[in-house]
Design a protein around this motif. Structure first.
Motif, short mmCIF file in Angstrom:
data_model
loop_
_atom_site.label_atom_id
_atom_site.label_comp_id
_atom_site.label_asym_id
_atom_site.label_seq_id
_atom_site.Cartn_x
_atom_site.Cartn_y
_atom_site.Cartn_z
N GLY A 198 0.84 -1.18 0.00
CA GLY A 198 0.00 0.00 0.00
C GLY A 198 0.88 1.24 0.00
N LEU A 199 1.76 1.33 1.03
CA LEU A 199 2.76 2.39 1.14
C LEU A 199 4.12 1.72 1.28
CD1 LEU A 199 3.95 5.21 1.73
CD2 LEU A 199 3.21 4.92 4.10
N HIS A 200 5.08 2.12 0.43
CA HIS A 200 6.43 1.57 0.49
C HIS A 200 7.40 2.73 0.57
CE1 HIS A 200 9.71 -1.18 -1.51
NE2 HIS A 200 9.97 -0.91 -0.25
N ALA A 201 8.09 2.86 1.70
CA ALA A 201 9.09 3.92 1.89
C ALA A 201 10.45 3.28 2.03
CB ALA A 201 8.75 4.75 3.12
N THR A 202 11.43 3.76 1.24
CA THR A 202 12.73 3.10 1.24
C THR A 202 13.85 4.08 0.94
OG1 THR A 202 14.02 1.30 0.25
CG2 THR A 202 12.49 2.46 -1.20
N GLY A 203 15.04 3.78 1.44
CA GLY A 203 16.25 4.54 1.15
C GLY A 203 16.95 3.96 -0.05
N PRO A 204 18.29 3.98 -0.03
CA PRO A 204 19.16 4.18 1.14
C PRO A 204 19.38 5.63 1.56
CG PRO A 204 20.48 3.76 -0.81
CD PRO A 204 19.06 3.59 -1.24
N GLY A 205 18.92 6.58 0.75
CA GLY A 205 19.05 7.98 1.12
C GLY A 205 18.04 8.38 2.16
N ASP A 246 -6.10 -7.59 1.12
CA ASP A 246 -4.82 -8.25 1.37
C ASP A 246 -3.74 -7.50 0.60
OD1 ASP A 246 -2.92 -10.00 2.26
OD2 ASP A 246 -3.65 -11.75 1.16
N SER A 247 -2.50 -7.79 0.94
CA SER A 247 -1.35 -7.26 0.21
C SER A 247 -0.29 -8.35 0.19
CB SER A 247 -0.80 -5.99 0.87
OG SER A 247 -0.57 -6.19 2.26
N GLU A 248 0.42 -8.46 -0.92
CA GLU A 248 1.39 -9.53 -1.09
C GLU A 248 2.51 -9.45 -0.04
OE1 GLU A 248 2.84 -13.01 -2.89
OE2 GLU A 248 0.96 -11.93 -3.29
N VAL A 249 2.96 -8.23 0.25
CA VAL A 249 4.02 -8.05 1.23
C VAL A 249 3.46 -7.41 2.50
CG1 VAL A 249 6.28 -7.01 1.70
CG2 VAL A 249 5.73 -7.83 -0.61
N ALA A 250 3.02 -6.17 2.41
CA ALA A 250 2.46 -5.49 3.57
C ALA A 250 1.72 -4.24 3.12
CB ALA A 250 3.55 -5.10 4.57
N HIS A 251 0.75 -3.81 3.92
CA HIS A 251 0.07 -2.55 3.62
C HIS A 251 1.03 -1.37 3.77
CE1 HIS A 251 -3.51 -4.85 3.43
NE2 HIS A 251 -4.37 -3.91 3.82
N VAL A 252 1.89 -1.45 4.78
CA VAL A 252 2.91 -0.42 4.99
C VAL A 252 4.24 -1.13 5.17
CG1 VAL A 252 3.73 1.47 6.46
CG2 VAL A 252 1.26 1.17 6.06
N TYR A 253 5.24 -0.73 4.37
CA TYR A 253 6.57 -1.34 4.45
C TYR A 253 7.60 -0.22 4.48
CZ TYR A 253 10.40 -4.61 3.58
OH TYR A 253 11.54 -5.36 3.68
N VAL A 254 8.42 -0.20 5.54
CA VAL A 254 9.42 0.86 5.71
C VAL A 254 10.78 0.21 5.92
CG1 VAL A 254 10.12 2.87 7.07
CG2 VAL A 254 7.68 2.36 6.78
N THR A 255 11.76 0.63 5.14
CA THR A 255 13.10 0.07 5.28
C THR A 255 14.14 1.15 5.02
OG1 THR A 255 14.61 -1.65 4.48
CG2 THR A 255 13.14 -0.68 2.87
N GLY A 256 15.27 1.04 5.74
CA GLY A 256 16.35 2.01 5.59
C GLY A 256 16.68 2.69 6.90
N SER A 257 17.97 2.86 7.18
CA SER A 257 18.39 3.43 8.46
C SER A 257 18.05 4.90 8.60
CB SER A 257 19.90 3.23 8.64
OG SER A 257 20.61 3.89 7.61
N THR A 258 17.78 5.58 7.49
CA THR A 258 17.36 6.99 7.57
C THR A 258 15.97 7.17 6.97
OG1 THR A 258 18.50 7.51 5.49
CG2 THR A 258 19.72 7.86 7.54
N THR A 259 15.17 6.11 7.05
CA THR A 259 13.80 6.14 6.53
C THR A 259 12.82 5.95 7.67
OG1 THR A 259 14.50 5.20 4.41
CG2 THR A 259 12.16 5.07 4.94
N ASN A 260 11.79 6.78 7.73
CA ASN A 260 10.68 6.57 8.65
C ASN A 260 9.45 7.29 8.15
OD1 ASN A 260 10.77 9.31 9.58
ND2 ASN A 260 12.36 8.75 11.04
N VAL A 261 8.30 6.99 8.73
CA VAL A 261 7.04 7.64 8.37
C VAL A 261 6.35 8.12 9.65
CG1 VAL A 261 6.70 6.35 6.23
CG2 VAL A 261 5.81 5.42 8.38
N ILE A 293 5.16 -3.71 8.19
CA ILE A 293 6.52 -4.19 8.44
C ILE A 293 7.45 -2.98 8.51
CG2 ILE A 293 8.46 -5.54 7.57
CD1 ILE A 293 6.47 -7.36 6.16
N ILE A 294 8.07 -2.80 9.67
CA ILE A 294 9.11 -1.79 9.84
C ILE A 294 10.43 -2.55 9.96
CG2 ILE A 294 9.94 0.17 11.18
CD1 ILE A 294 7.18 0.63 9.99
N ASP A 295 11.29 -2.41 8.97
CA ASP A 295 12.56 -3.12 9.00
C ASP A 295 13.37 -2.70 10.22
OD1 ASP A 295 15.68 -3.07 7.93
OD2 ASP A 295 14.53 -4.78 7.20
N ASP A 296 14.18 -3.62 10.74
CA ASP A 296 14.95 -3.34 11.96
C ASP A 296 15.92 -2.18 11.80
OD1 ASP A 296 13.66 -5.31 13.31
OD2 ASP A 296 15.27 -6.78 13.19
#
Length: 458
Positions: free
Chosen positions: A106-113, A129-144, A164-167
């Motif tokens: 649904g929403l995909h936010a990603t870096g690496p920037g 449903d969503s194949e991966v996630a409704h909200v997926y956030v990844t990257g050490s300088t990424t957040n919502v 899913i919020i990546d570690d």
């Protein structure tokens, strides 16, 4: 509304085409600012992204204002992305909804920037449903930052997360309604995730001060010993004063002697909690010397970072910081290069506001630096109506120290205490009986075991 492209006799085979992209806001080698998008319906881009904010080659997308945009049927509803040289941040989304089918995200936010501080208010993401996630956030300088949102996925298997919020990501904020399944995230790195459901809950850090003797008690001036604190260097003279800002929290006055570098005030213990990546710490300081004190620590990268220093205005200021800390070599201290008074230091693990003056105790274990006062109560002899003059009952919910009132007749016997199950103290409770008159005998027996196996007589 829900037909892809087959609009009668002029579809030209469009029903078999999966469109790869809808609206693209892209900054390549430049900055795109203040884009305004309102009341737009974007649908059936099931081969790609319906709406994309992208920055590449030292580009940047910022300060967009996107309102009431409806995204339906797509592989990705909304994508925010920045390459390592670029940024996508501080864009605002108000209202709107993402729903339909064929979604991977649904929403995909990603870096690496830097892809952070993008804010969503009142957004609904409600595909079944969503194949991966409704909200997926990844990257050490990424957040919502998602406020008052609605997330639903009624056909998603309960074992699969809706968010899913990546570690690697931290500082995310999500609150509102969460229906079905759960959120997968390191909640200790993301205390701003406050959604609560039958499947998952957010976490707030425990507000326990890890600095032992934060009240600066027990100062041994001749030997320069302050329990709980390391005072190894001699670049400062120390005097302890009565409390000022907080009750029972002494003030230490540090006279900096201006040689040998900064005087470092730190705990005499290595402070570390494996469950937390963040630390928050600081101290109240009063000084007329600009830059006289700052908080400093070893960052997760291994470098030393510091807080803003004291302004030198002669007033109390809280000097502190919150950051990711090095777990391999944790190191927190106050760097002092001028005369300063200090009180109420605090250190808690987790990303949370500081709580000076609140050295709370934990039921899992505690260590006192000040006076530990127990509740006091009065213990009376059995009444004439009781079954035995030897079976005494102390009020179990009124204290631990009991002043034994003999009602003028101290020549009495105590064979049992709180013999009824309903009156018994919890296991491990320590109680003290204080006799103000002589002559009362406490009987050594199977019920009251006394030292040397002998009766006690007051």
């Amino acid at each position: 509304y829900d037909w892809p492209y087959n609009h009668g006799d002029f579809d030209g085979g469009c029903p078999d085409i999966k469109a790869a992209g809808g609206v693209l806001i892209q900054a390549e080698g430049t900055t795109v600012e203040s884009t305004f998008l309102q009341n737009v319906f974007i649908y059936f881009f099931v081969g790609g992204q319906a709406l994309t904010l992208s920055a590449i080659n030292q580009g940047g997308v910022a300060y967009s204002n996107i309102q009431n945009v409806r995204l339906r049927h797509a592989m990705t509803g909304l994508k925010l992305e920045a390459d390592e040289t670029s940024f996508v941040n501080t864009n605002t989304f108000v209202g709107g909804a993402i729903s339909g089918g064929d979604f991977h995200y649904g929403l995909h936010a990603t870096g690496p920037g830097d892809c952070n501080d993008n804010k969503f208010y009142g957004l609904g993401i409600g595909m079944y449903d969503s194949e991966v996630a409704h909200v997926y956030v990844t990257g050490s300088t990424t957040n919502v930052k998602m406020e008052n949102i609605r997330l639903e996925a009624k056909d998603k298997d309960m074992s699969r997360p809706i968010v899913i919020i990546d570690d690697s990501s931290y500082g995310n904020v999500i609150n509102g309604i969460l229906g079905h399944t759960h959120i997968k995230a390191d909640m200790n790195r993301n205390p701003g995730i406050d959604t609560m459901s039958q499947k998952s809950v957010g976490l707030d850090p425990a507000p326990l001060n890890q600095f032992w003797n934060a009240a600066f008690k027990g100062w041994d001036g001749p030997n320069r010993i302050m329990p709980g604190w390391s005072l190894q260097n001699s670049q400062a003279d120390i005097v302890v004063f009565e409390p000022d800002l907080y009750p029972d929290h002494n003030v230490i006055s540090i006279d900096y002697l201006n040689y040998g570098g900064a005087f470092k005030l730190m705990s005499d213990q290595t402070l570390k909690v494996e469950g937390h990546d963040f630390v928050t710490f600081g101290v109240y300081a009063k000084s007329s010397v600009p830059g006289s004190i700052s908080a400093a620590m070893r960052y997760t990268s291994g470098s030393i970072i510091s807080s803003a220093p004291h302004s030198g205005n002669g007033e109390w200021e809280f000097i502190g910081m919150s950051a990711l800390y090095s777990k391999t070599a944790p190191y927190f201290y106050f760097s002092i290069t001028g005369d300063v008074q200090l009180t109420a230091p605090t250190l808690t693990f987790g990303q949370t506001p500081a709580t000076p003056g609140a050295s709370l105790m934990s039921s899992s274990g505690a260590r006192m630096s000040g006076t530990f006062t127990l509740g006091g109560a009065i213990g009376y002899p059995p009444s004439a109506e009781d079954s035995s003059p030897y079976f005494w009952v102390l009020p179990k919910n009124e204290g631990n120290v009991f002043m034994m009132d003999m009602l003028g007749d101290p020549v009495r016997h105590i064979h049992r205490l709180n013999h009824s199950g309903a009156d018994r103290f919890p296991k491990g409770t320590v109680i003290t009986l204080v006799f103000e008159e002589s002559g009362t005998r406490v009987k050594h027996s199977a019920y009251i075991k006394l030292k040397n196996n002998q009766d006690f007589v007051s």
